[in-house]
Design a protein around this motif. Structure first.
Motif, short mmCIF file in Angstrom:
data_model
loop_
_atom_site.label_atom_id
_atom_site.label_comp_id
_atom_site.label_asym_id
_atom_site.label_seq_id
_atom_site.Cartn_x
_atom_site.Cartn_y
_atom_site.Cartn_z
N MET A 89 0.85 -1.18 0.00
CA MET A 89 0.00 0.00 0.00
C MET A 89 0.89 1.25 0.00
SD MET A 89 -2.65 1.39 2.92
CE MET A 89 -1.46 1.39 4.23
N PHE A 90 0.57 2.18 -0.85
CA PHE A 90 1.32 3.43 -0.93
C PHE A 90 0.86 4.40 0.15
CE2 PHE A 90 1.21 7.87 -2.18
CZ PHE A 90 2.56 8.12 -2.34
N ARG A 91 1.83 4.94 0.87
CA ARG A 91 1.58 6.02 1.83
C ARG A 91 2.75 6.96 1.82
NH1 ARG A 91 0.86 5.15 7.67
NH2 ARG A 91 0.78 7.38 7.54
N LEU A 92 2.45 8.24 2.02
CA LEU A 92 3.52 9.20 2.21
C LEU A 92 4.15 8.95 3.58
CD1 LEU A 92 1.74 12.49 1.04
CD2 LEU A 92 3.47 11.20 -0.21
N PRO A 93 5.45 9.22 3.73
CA PRO A 93 6.05 9.13 5.06
C PRO A 93 5.32 10.07 6.03
CG PRO A 93 7.74 9.35 3.36
CD PRO A 93 6.41 9.57 2.69
N ASP A 94 5.26 9.68 7.30
CA ASP A 94 4.45 10.41 8.29
C ASP A 94 4.70 11.91 8.33
OD1 ASP A 94 3.15 8.09 9.02
OD2 ASP A 94 4.46 7.71 10.74
N GLY A 95 5.96 12.33 8.43
CA GLY A 95 6.26 13.76 8.50
C GLY A 95 5.85 14.49 7.23
N MET A 96 6.13 13.89 6.10
CA MET A 96 5.76 14.49 4.81
C MET A 96 4.23 14.57 4.69
SD MET A 96 6.72 13.12 0.99
CE MET A 96 8.48 13.12 1.34
N GLU A 97 3.57 13.51 5.14
CA GLU A 97 2.10 13.49 5.07
C GLU A 97 1.50 14.60 5.94
OE1 GLU A 97 -0.56 9.80 4.91
OE2 GLU A 97 -0.68 10.43 7.01
N LYS A 98 2.09 14.81 7.10
CA LYS A 98 1.59 15.86 8.00
C LYS A 98 1.71 17.24 7.35
CE LYS A 98 1.83 17.20 12.81
NZ LYS A 98 2.39 16.85 14.12
N VAL A 99 2.86 17.51 6.75
CA VAL A 99 3.08 18.79 6.07
C VAL A 99 2.12 18.92 4.89
CG1 VAL A 99 4.73 20.12 4.68
CG2 VAL A 99 5.49 19.02 6.80
N TRP A 100 2.01 17.86 4.08
CA TRP A 100 1.12 17.88 2.91
C TRP A 100 -0.33 18.13 3.33
CZ3 TRP A 100 -2.99 14.64 1.74
CH2 TRP A 100 -3.55 14.84 0.48
N LEU A 101 -0.77 17.47 4.39
CA LEU A 101 -2.14 17.60 4.86
C LEU A 101 -2.43 19.02 5.35
CD1 LEU A 101 -4.84 16.22 5.38
CD2 LEU A 101 -3.95 15.47 7.59
N MET A 102 -1.51 19.60 6.07
CA MET A 102 -1.69 20.97 6.55
C MET A 102 -1.82 21.94 5.38
SD MET A 102 1.03 20.81 9.71
CE MET A 102 0.61 22.27 10.64
N ARG A 103 -0.99 21.74 4.35
CA ARG A 103 -1.05 22.60 3.17
C ARG A 103 -2.35 22.37 2.39
NH1 ARG A 103 -1.30 26.84 0.98
NH2 ARG A 103 -0.57 27.11 -1.13
N ALA A 104 -2.75 21.11 2.25
CA ALA A 104 -3.98 20.78 1.53
C ALA A 104 -5.20 21.40 2.21
CB ALA A 104 -4.14 19.27 1.43
N LYS A 105 -5.11 21.57 3.52
CA LYS A 105 -6.22 22.17 4.27
C LYS A 105 -6.15 23.70 4.25
CE LYS A 105 -7.19 18.33 7.34
NZ LYS A 105 -7.29 17.91 8.74
N GLY A 106 -5.15 24.25 3.53
CA GLY A 106 -5.13 25.69 3.33
C GLY A 106 -4.10 26.48 4.11
N MET A 107 -3.28 25.83 4.90
CA MET A 107 -2.25 26.57 5.63
C MET A 107 -1.14 27.01 4.69
SD MET A 107 -1.88 24.50 9.24
CE MET A 107 -0.74 25.69 9.97
#
Length: 130
Positions: free
Chosen positions: A1-19
């Motif tokens: 299963m493909f997943r972004l690494p945890d730290g990268m995912e956290k940064v990506w998610l914050m940006r995707a939510k508009g930060m």
């Protein structure tokens, strides 16, 4: 299963939510350059994952939006041409759906990611296709 690494995912998610990048850097106590690199790497990984998925299943890609984590493609299912909507779900990876009958949790995810304002199927399909 493909997943972004945890730290990268956290940064990506914050940006995707508009930060903004500077806000993410401050919130995580890292440099803006580290945020920028993590976002660039996340986009590359998501593009590669979506394109790889399309290649494996012989789907024709219509649109990929790595910033919001989704892909629209055309594919075949039970000898019918159908739309394929694939989304990256943080912590879970990529999930693909055939046709416009998207489950409720996908609609909620679209609102959380800023793809739509309301959990409405028609609004989501319109946003994905535009």
């Amino acid at each position: 299963m493909f997943r972004l690494p945890d730290g990268m995912e956290k940064v990506w998610l914050m940006r995707a939510k508009g930060m903004r990048e500077v806000e993410i850097a401050e919130a995580l106590g890292i440099s803006r350059q580290a945020v920028n690199k993590a976002l660039k790497d996340a986009r590359v990984k998501l593009f590669e994952a979506f394109f790889g998925l399309a290649e494996v299943f012989s789907w024709d890609i219509v649109r990929v939006n790595a910033e919001k984590g989704f892909m629209v493609a055309r594919g075949r299912c039970l000898d019918k041409n159908v739309r394929v909507y694939a989304f990256y779900f943080p912590g879970k990876g990529i999930r693909a759906f055939f046709g416009e009958d998207l489950p409720e949790y996908v609609l909620e995810h679209a609102v959380e990611m800023g793809i739509t304002r309301e959990p409405d199927r028609e609004e989501l399909i319109k946003a994905l296709e535009s």
